[in-house]
Design a protein around this motif. Sequence first.
Motif, PDB file in Angstrom:
ATOM      1  N   HIS A  50       0.837  -1.211   0.000  1.00 54.14           N
ATOM      2  CA  HIS A  50       0.000   0.000   0.000  1.00 54.14           C
ATOM      3  C   HIS A  50       0.863   1.249   0.000  1.00 54.14           C
ATOM      4  O   HIS A  50       0.617   2.193  -0.772  1.00 54.14           O
ATOM      5  N   TYR A  51       1.881   1.269   0.831  1.00 55.82           N
ATOM      6  CA  TYR A  51       2.762   2.433   0.915  1.00 55.82           C
ATOM      7  C   TYR A  51       3.528   2.629  -0.393  1.00 55.82           C
ATOM      8  O   TYR A  51       3.672   3.761  -0.875  1.00 55.82           O
ATOM      9  N   ALA A  52       3.982   1.525  -0.992  1.00 59.90           N
ATOM     10  CA  ALA A  52       4.711   1.611  -2.262  1.00 59.90           C
ATOM     11  C   ALA A  52       3.822   2.177  -3.364  1.00 59.90           C
ATOM     12  O   ALA A  52       4.273   2.985  -4.198  1.00 59.90           O
ATOM     13  N   LEU A  53       2.553   1.788  -3.375  1.00 61.74           N
ATOM     14  CA  LEU A  53       1.626   2.298  -4.389  1.00 61.74           C
ATOM     15  C   LEU A  53       1.414   3.807  -4.232  1.00 61.74           C
ATOM     16  O   LEU A  53       1.344   4.539  -5.224  1.00 61.74           O
ATOM     17  N   LEU A  54       1.304   4.268  -2.987  1.00 67.98           N
ATOM     18  CA  LEU A  54       1.160   5.704  -2.755  1.00 67.98           C
ATOM     19  C   LEU A  54       2.399   6.464  -3.243  1.00 67.98           C
ATOM     20  O   LEU A  54       2.281   7.546  -3.831  1.00 67.98           O
ATOM     21  N   CYS A  55       3.578   5.877  -3.016  1.00 65.14           N
ATOM     22  CA  CYS A  55       4.815   6.499  -3.501  1.00 65.14           C
ATOM     23  C   CYS A  55       4.826   6.561  -5.026  1.00 65.14           C
ATOM     24  O   CYS A  55       5.234   7.573  -5.613  1.00 65.14           O
ATOM     25  N   LEU A  56       4.382   5.490  -5.663  1.00 60.84           N
ATOM     26  CA  LEU A  56       4.375   5.435  -7.123  1.00 60.84           C
ATOM     27  C   LEU A  56       3.438   6.481  -7.721  1.00 60.84           C
ATOM     28  O   LEU A  56       3.688   6.981  -8.820  1.00 60.84           O
ATOM     29  N   LEU A  57       2.368   6.810  -7.003  1.00 64.15           N
ATOM     30  CA  LEU A  57       1.457   7.848  -7.482  1.00 64.15           C
ATOM     31  C   LEU A  57       2.142   9.216  -7.544  1.00 64.15           C
ATOM     32  O   LEU A  57       1.762  10.069  -8.354  1.00 64.15           O
ATOM     33  N   CYS A  58       3.151   9.413  -6.708  1.00 67.07           N
ATOM     34  CA  CYS A  58       3.829  10.709  -6.651  1.00 67.07           C
ATOM     35  C   CYS A  58       4.892  10.856  -7.734  1.00 67.07           C
ATOM     36  O   CYS A  58       5.142  11.970  -8.212  1.00 67.07           O
ATOM     37  N   ILE A  59       5.516   9.761  -8.119  1.00 71.81           N
ATOM     38  CA  ILE A  59       6.682   9.838  -9.006  1.00 71.81           C
ATOM     39  C   ILE A  59       6.364  10.447 -10.365  1.00 71.81           C
ATOM     40  O   ILE A  59       7.105  11.325 -10.842  1.00 71.81           O
ATOM     41  N   PRO A  60       5.272  10.058 -11.060  1.00 72.21           N
ATOM     42  CA  PRO A  60       5.001  10.691 -12.370  1.00 72.21           C
ATOM     43  C   PRO A  60       4.814  12.200 -12.266  1.00 72.21           C
ATOM     44  O   PRO A  60       5.242  12.948 -13.152  1.00 72.21           O
ATOM     45  N   ARG A  61       4.198  12.644 -11.194  1.00 76.67           N
ATOM     46  CA  ARG A  61       3.971  14.071 -11.023  1.00 76.67           C
ATOM     47  C   ARG A  61       5.290  14.808 -10.744  1.00 76.67           C
ATOM     48  O   ARG A  61       5.511  15.922 -11.241  1.00 76.67           O
ATOM     49  N   MET A  62       6.159  14.173  -9.963  1.00 78.87           N
ATOM     50  CA  MET A  62       7.481  14.762  -9.728  1.00 78.87           C
ATOM     51  C   MET A  62       8.242  14.879 -11.041  1.00 78.87           C
ATOM     52  O   MET A  62       8.939  15.872 -11.285  1.00 78.87           O
ATOM     53  N   TYR A  63       8.103  13.881 -11.900  1.00 75.40           N
ATOM     54  CA  TYR A  63       8.791  13.914 -13.193  1.00 75.40           C
ATOM     55  C   TYR A  63       8.245  15.051 -14.058  1.00 75.40           C
ATOM     56  O   TYR A  63       9.002  15.738 -14.751  1.00 75.40           O
ATOM     57  N   LYS A  64       6.925  15.263 -13.999  1.00 77.83           N
ATOM     58  CA  LYS A  64       6.335  16.354 -14.763  1.00 77.83           C
ATOM     59  C   LYS A  64       6.891  17.690 -14.299  1.00 77.83           C
ATOM     60  O   LYS A  64       7.223  18.562 -15.118  1.00 77.83           O
ATOM     61  N   TYR A  65       6.999  17.879 -12.995  1.00 77.92           N
ATOM     62  CA  TYR A  65       7.574  19.115 -12.478  1.00 77.92           C
ATOM     63  C   TYR A  65       9.026  19.258 -12.913  1.00 77.92           C
ATOM     64  O   TYR A  65       9.491  20.358 -13.206  1.00 77.92           O
ATOM     65  N   TYR A  66       9.742  18.149 -12.943  1.00 74.73           N
ATOM     66  CA  TYR A  66      11.159  18.178 -13.321  1.00 74.73           C
ATOM     67  C   TYR A  66      11.341  18.650 -14.762  1.00 74.73           C
ATOM     68  O   TYR A  66      12.166  19.522 -15.035  1.00 74.73           O
ATOM     69  N   ILE A  67      10.559  18.095 -15.673  1.00 72.61           N
ATOM     70  CA  ILE A  67      10.753  18.441 -17.086  1.00 72.61           C
ATOM     71  C   ILE A  67      10.273  19.853 -17.406  1.00 72.61           C
ATOM     72  O   ILE A  67      10.659  20.421 -18.423  1.00 72.61           O
ATOM     73  N   HIS A  68       9.431  20.426 -16.520  1.00 72.51           N
ATOM     74  CA  HIS A  68       8.963  21.795 -16.742  1.00 72.51           C
ATOM     75  C   HIS A  68       9.790  22.819 -15.953  1.00 72.51           C
ATOM     76  O   HIS A  68       9.458  24.002 -15.945  1.00 72.51           O
ATOM     77  N   THR A  69      10.846  22.352 -15.319  1.00 71.55           N
ATOM     78  CA  THR A  69      11.719  23.250 -14.566  1.00 71.55           C
ATOM     79  C   THR A  69      13.026  23.432 -15.325  1.00 71.55           C
ATOM     80  O   THR A  69      13.698  22.454 -15.668  1.00 71.55           O
ATOM     81  N   GLU A  70      13.377  24.670 -15.578  1.00 75.42           N
ATOM     82  CA  GLU A  70      14.599  24.957 -16.324  1.00 75.42           C
ATOM     83  C   GLU A  70      15.783  25.289 -15.421  1.00 75.42           C
ATOM     84  O   GLU A  70      16.931  25.191 -15.849  1.00 75.42           O
ATOM     85  N   ASP A  71      15.523  25.679 -14.199  1.00 81.10           N
ATOM     86  CA  ASP A  71      16.589  26.059 -13.276  1.00 81.10           C
ATOM     87  C   ASP A  71      17.478  24.851 -12.952  1.00 81.10           C
ATOM     88  O   ASP A  71      16.998  23.808 -12.490  1.00 81.10           O
ATOM     89  N   LYS A  72      18.784  24.981 -13.179  1.00 80.48           N
ATOM     90  CA  LYS A  72      19.709  23.862 -12.996  1.00 80.48           C
ATOM     91  C   LYS A  72      19.825  23.442 -11.529  1.00 80.48           C
ATOM     92  O   LYS A  72      19.935  22.250 -11.224  1.00 80.48           O
ATOM     93  N   SER A  73      19.790  24.395 -10.619  1.00 82.46           N
ATOM     94  CA  SER A  73      19.885  24.068  -9.195  1.00 82.46           C
ATOM     95  C   SER A  73      18.661  23.293  -8.731  1.00 82.46           C
ATOM     96  O   SER A  73      18.771  22.357  -7.926  1.00 82.46           O
ATOM     97  N   ALA A  74      17.491  23.676  -9.237  1.00 81.24           N
ATOM     98  CA  ALA A  74      16.267  22.953  -8.885  1.00 81.24           C
ATOM     99  C   ALA A  74      16.292  21.541  -9.472  1.00 81.24           C
ATOM    100  O   ALA A  74      15.880  20.577  -8.818  1.00 81.24           O
ATOM    101  N   LYS A  75      16.768  21.421 -10.701  1.00 80.98           N
ATOM    102  CA  LYS A  75      16.882  20.100 -11.312  1.00 80.98           C
ATOM    103  C   LYS A  75      17.850  19.216 -10.523  1.00 80.98           C
ATOM    104  O   LYS A  75      17.646  18.007 -10.409  1.00 80.98           O
TER     105      LYS A  75
END
Length: 254
Positions: free
Chosen positions: A142-167
């Motif tokens: 159950h906990y692993a599934l909740l974590c997996l729900l977060c990862i795609p969204r984190m990736y979306k934020y990553y690809i839309h962030t241009e700042d190198k320090s944030a990346k």
Amino acid sequence: MEDLSSFWGPVTSTHEWCEMNYVHSSYIAEFFNTISNVPCILLALIGLVNSLKYRFEKRFSVLHLSNMILGIGSMIYHATLQRLQQQGDETPMVWEMLLYIYILYSPDWHYRSTMPTFLFLYGAAFAVAHSQVRFNLGFKVHYALLCLLCIPRMYKYYIHTEDKSAKRLAKLYVATLVTATICWLADLLFCKDISLWHFNPQGHALWHVLMGFNSYFANTFLMFCRAQQRGWNPKVKHFLGMFPYVNIQKPKAQ
């Protein structure tokens, strides 16, 4: 692994980790698994101070507080190895992931009241169920599934962030997550072999330390992304030259 009596009495938790019980103190069952939560608490405190200083939204203060509560709960659980304290560790783990889901998905959620209401009810229902049922493998899945729900969204934020320090923060988040998971699995799967070694690498304690940094990197990255969404001109700075934090400049109207 043999159950030893102590100040806390016989072990009643559903799981013990690969560390001998009560080696260093009769008050602490798993010494290294207990003290390894200290970095998580201190890092969450740094994040909380930064969140309050720059007046981020309350959700981030609550997130840092939840990290602190989780670290304290984990310390108490590993110090006692009691069933009640295990629930006090595992239930906040789920609540924290629900909070991450809210922070990650709420900016694009058009029905503002439905998501927090659902997540609150879900968290309350889980707490009641967990108090009555001895989850073991089910909790981990159950906990692993909740974590997996977060990862795609984190990736979306990553690809839309241009700042190198944030990346870089996002990359550190992934690196600590992967390394921590390897340590956790090694401690879980190879405990019989590790118990025969002269030196125990304390994989679960390393998991605690790495996940403390993982949460800190994740929180800081999310604060940067949220500040960017709000037009607060965020920049990644470093406290004591080591610990990243988000410096912002809010428009005067805000």
